[in-house]
Design an enzyme around this catalytic site. Structure first.
Site, PDB file in Angstrom:
ATOM      1  N   HIS A  55      56.297 -42.695 -25.668  1.00 19.96           N
ATOM      2  CA  HIS A  55      56.685 -43.912 -24.887  1.00 19.96           C
ATOM      3  C   HIS A  55      56.530 -43.861 -23.357  1.00 19.96           C
ATOM      4  O   HIS A  55      57.166 -44.500 -22.452  1.00 19.96           O
ATOM      5  CB  HIS A  55      58.065 -44.533 -25.108  1.00 19.96           C
ATOM      6  CG  HIS A  55      58.458 -44.620 -26.664  1.00 19.96           C
ATOM      7  ND1 HIS A  55      58.289 -45.716 -27.093  1.00 19.96           N
ATOM      8  CD2 HIS A  55      58.876 -43.963 -27.489  1.00 19.96           C
ATOM      9  CE1 HIS A  55      58.718 -45.842 -28.550  1.00 19.96           C
ATOM     10  NE2 HIS A  55      59.142 -44.547 -28.816  1.00 19.96           N
ATOM     11  N   ASN A 127      62.929 -49.975 -31.896  1.00 14.79           N
ATOM     12  CA  ASN A 127      61.640 -50.225 -31.985  1.00 14.79           C
ATOM     13  C   ASN A 127      60.920 -51.767 -32.221  1.00 14.79           C
ATOM     14  O   ASN A 127      61.966 -52.415 -32.608  1.00 14.79           O
ATOM     15  CB  ASN A 127      60.878 -49.379 -32.760  1.00 14.79           C
ATOM     16  CG  ASN A 127      60.603 -47.802 -32.450  1.00 14.79           C
ATOM     17  OD1 ASN A 127      60.224 -47.813 -31.184  1.00 14.79           O
ATOM     18  ND2 ASN A 127      60.633 -47.027 -33.237  1.00 14.79           N
ATOM     19  N   TYR A 337      67.406 -38.013 -26.005  1.00 15.52           N
ATOM     20  CA  TYR A 337      66.955 -38.982 -24.927  1.00 15.52           C
ATOM     21  C   TYR A 337      67.670 -38.779 -23.703  1.00 15.52           C
ATOM     22  O   TYR A 337      67.134 -38.737 -22.661  1.00 15.52           O
ATOM     23  CB  TYR A 337      67.435 -40.486 -25.415  1.00 15.52           C
ATOM     24  CG  TYR A 337      66.288 -40.999 -26.513  1.00 15.52           C
ATOM     25  CD1 TYR A 337      65.956 -40.248 -27.570  1.00 15.52           C
ATOM     26  CD2 TYR A 337      65.660 -42.359 -26.014  1.00 15.52           C
ATOM     27  CE1 TYR A 337      64.978 -40.706 -28.313  1.00 15.52           C
ATOM     28  CE2 TYR A 337      64.742 -42.533 -26.754  1.00 15.52           C
ATOM     29  CZ  TYR A 337      64.044 -41.975 -27.885  1.00 15.52           C
ATOM     30  OH  TYR A 337      63.176 -42.275 -28.941  1.00 15.52           O
TER      31      TYR A 337
END
Ligand code: NDP
Length: 503
Positions: A55, A127, A337
Site C-alpha cells: 500500500h 479494502n 500494522y
C-alpha cells in the site's frame, strides 16, 4: 507590499544567502564550515521515509462521518450513536506498486479510514473488496513476496503470483474479484470499501455482536478495462490523485453510504461457513446490510507528506463498544500494522499531528523516537510509573469489553480442512457477474498468463473447474486465443513435481 517573512536556519537564525555557497574564491572549493549548505544537502537525503512494504501508493483526504441510523442496541461507541458527527481521514491505495507506481493498475485497493472520536481514534483498515487472498496470517509475507519484485529479475512475476494462487485455493474468491471489473476502478470515489474482517460490537448490557462494515460508493461503480487503463497510464500515472484532489477542490465532495451486517454472538456456531474467515462474505440474504449513515470527504490535505504519507492506520485502534473477533488475519494485523508504523515513522508515531487523537491522551509510555508532545503524557513529572501516589492517570473500568468466549486446544490447525473455497465464488460467478463481465474476467486472467509455465496454468484451471465448468472453459478459451495471437511464451523456470502445498 507586505513585508515577507525572513528565511532562517532550522534553529531560527537569519540566513544571509540561499543562493551562493561559501567558497574559498569564486571558483571554489566550498568550505566545510558552510553548515547551511551541508544541512540543505543532509535534509534532501532524508526527505524520504521507508515506504510502506504494501500500500505504498496512496491518495487521501479529510472528511466527516455522520450517523443517521440507530445502532445503540448493539454498541456503546459514541461515534456510532444517532446524530453523531466525527472528523475523519481516508487513505486509498494500491497494494503492490511502489510509491511511484501508476494509479490505474489492476490491483486490490486499500480503503483505510481513521475516525477521530471523542473516545480515541477508531481505524478501519479495509479494502475495496469484501474478502482477501489468504485466511491464515502465516501465509501473508509469502503472498506479498509474490506480488512484489522477483529477487533476480527485479521485475513483477506473474509466475510467482499464479504459482502461489494455484497452490492456495482459498485465494479463488479474491482472485476472481481482482480479475473482474471491480479489479480496476476508475478512481477512488467510484468503488466500495469494506472493513473485510469480522469485528465485534458490544453494548452496556455486556452483549457482543459480530459485525461487518460496508461503505457503498454514492458516485456509482465505474471501472476501466485493461486496454483503457493502458491508454490512461500512457497519459498520466496520477489519475487517482487528479480525480480525488480535483473533485474535492471543485466542491464536488464524494460520499459513501455506511452499512453494517450484524450477527448475534452465538450464530457464529451455526453458520455453514466460518464467519471469521477473511476469504468469505456473509450472504446478504442471511445478514442484511443495515443503513448506518454516510461519510463525506471534503478537505484536501495542505501537505501530502505530513497528512497522508505520515498517516498511520492500524486495526489495533478501537474504541469502547467496538472490538475484535477471532479472525486470524485480523489478530495478526493488530500487531503488524502498528509495528510497521513504529518502524516507518518512529515509536511514538501517534504523536504526529495527523495521527494524534482529538481527545485527551494519558499514558505511561516513555521516551523514544517521535516523542514530541512535551515528554510524559501523565500531566505530572513524578507520575512516570503506575501505580503512583502523584495523581497520575488511572484505568477506566467502563472501557472493559465483555469476555470473548473462546474454547479450543492450542494447535496448528490445517487452514485447508473444513473450508469450502468454491461455493461463494460460484455464487459470484453464476449469480452476480453478467455474461460480458465474465468474458472480461476470462480475458483478464489469460492476459496475465503470457509467461506463466503451463503446469501452473493447468493447476489453476483445475481450480476454476471446481468453481464452475464454464469458468474453466472460458479461461481456457481466452488462453488459447492468447496463444494463437503469439502472446504465450512461458518462462523456463524449472518446476519441481514435488509441490508439498498442493491440497
Ligand atoms: P447478493 O446477490 O445478495 O449480493 C451480491 C453482491 O455482490 C451485491 O450486493 C454487490 O455487493 C456485489 N456485486 C454486485 N456486482 C458485483 C460485481 N460485478 N463484482 C463483485 N461484486 C458485485 O448475494 P450474496 O450476499 O449471497 O453474495 C453473492 C456473492 O457476491 C458473494 O459470494 C461475493 O462473491 C459477492 N459479494 C458479496 C458481498 C456480501 O457482503 N454478501 C459483498 C460484495 C460481493 P455490494 O453492494 O457490496 O457492491
Amino acid at each position: 507590499m507586505a513585508d515577507k517573512s525572513k528565511l532562517t536556519t532550522t534553529s531560527g537564525a537569519p540566513v544571509p544567502s540561499n543562493q551562493d555557497s561559501q567558497t574559498a574564491g569564486p571558483r571554489g572549493p566550498v568550505l566545510l564550515q558552510d553548515y547551511q549548505l551541508l544541512e540543505k544537502l543532509a535534509h534532501q537525503n532524508r526527505e524520504r521515509i521507508p515506504e510502506r512494504t504494501v500500500h505504498a501508493k496512496g491518495w487521501g483526504a479529510h472528511g466527516v462521518l455522520k450517523i443517521t441510523g440507530d445502532l445503540s442496541k448493539y454498541t456503546k461507541a459514541k461515534a456510532l450513536q444517532p446524530g453523531a458527527e466525527t472528523p475523519m481521514l481516508a487513505r486509498f491505495s494500491t497494494v503492490a506498486g511502489e510509491a511511484g507506481a501508476a494509479d490505474h493498475e489492476r490491483d486490490v485497493r486499500g480503503f483505510a479510514l481513521k475516525f477521530y472520536t471523542e473516545e480515541g481514534n477508531w481505524d478501519l483498515v479495509g479494502n475495496n473488496t469484501p474478502v482477501f487472498f489468504v485466511r491464515d496470517p502465516y501465509k501473508f509475507p509469502d503472498f506479498i513476496h509474490t506480488q512484489k519484485r522477483h529477487p533476480r529479475t527485479n521485475m513483477r512475476s506473474p509466475t510467482a503470483m499464479w504459482d502461489f494462487w494455484s497452490l492456495s485455493p482459498e485465494s479463488l474468491h479474491q482472485v476472481t474479484i481482482l480479475m473482474s471489473d471491480r479489479g480496476l476502478p476508475q478512481d477512488p470515489t467510484r468503488m466500495n470499501g469494506y472493513g473485510s474482517h469480522t469485528y465485534s460490537f458490544w453494548n452496556d448490557a455486556g452483549e457482543r455482536y459480530w459485525v461487518k462494515f460496508h461503505f457503498k460508493t454514492e458516485q456509482g461503480h465505474a471501472h476501466y478495462t485493461n486496454a483503457e487503463s493502458e491508454e490512461i497510464v500512457g497519459k498520466t500515472r496520477e489519475g487517482y490523485q487528479e480525480a480525488l484532489y480535483g473533485k474535492i477542490e471543485d466542491g464536488n465532495f464524494p460520499r459513501w453510504k455506511m452499512q453494517v451486517q450484524i450477527m448475534p454472538e452465538m450464530d457464529a456456531e451455526k453458520t455453514s461457513y466460518n464467519p471469521f474467515d477473511l476469504t468469505k462474505v456473509w450472504p446478504h440474504a442471511e445478514y442484511p446490510p443495515i443503513d448506518v449513515g454516510y461519510f463525506e470527504l471534503n478537505r484536501n490535505p495542505d501537505n501530502y507528506f505530513a497528512e497522508i504519507e505520515n498517516a498511520a492506520f492500524s486495526p489495533s485502534n478501537i474504541v469502547p463498544g467496538i472490538s475484535f473477533s477471532p479472525d486470524k488475519m485480523l489478530q495478526a494485523r493488530i500487531f503488524s500494522y502498528a509495528d510497521a508504523h513504529r518502524h516507518r515513522l518512529g515509536t511514538h508515531y501517534d504523536q504526529i499531528p495527523v495521527n494524534r487523537p482529538q481527545c485527551p491522551v494519558h499514558h505511561y509510555n516513555k521516551d523514544g523516537a517521535m516523542n514530541v508532545m512535551g515528554g510524559l503524557q501523565t500531566g505530572n513529572p513524578n507520575a512516570y510509573y503506575e501505580p503512583n501516589s502523584f495523581g497520575g492517570p488511572v484505568e477506566d473500568k467502563s472501557a472493559q469489553e465483555p469476555p470473548l468466549k473462546i474454547s479450543g486446544d492450542a494447535d496448528r490447525y490445517d487452514h485447508r480442512t473444513g473450508h469450502d473455497d468454491y461455493s461463494q465464488v460460484r455464487d459470484l460467478f453464476v449469480k452476480v457477474l453478467e455474461a460480458d463481465e465474465k468474458e472480461r474476467l476470462f480475458a483478464n486472467i489469460a492476459g496475465t498468463w503470457g509467461s506463466v509455465p503451463e503446469v501452473i496454468c493447468e493447476r489453476q484451471l483445475a481450480e476454476f473447474k471446481k468453481v464452475h465448468p464454464d469458468y474453466e472453459a472460458g479461461v481456457r478459451k481466452a488462453w488459447e486465443k492468447v496463444k494463437a495471437d503469439g502472446g504465450y511464451k512461458p518462462n523456463a523456470a524449472p518446476i519441481t513435481e514435488d509441490t508439498p502445498q498442493t491440497a
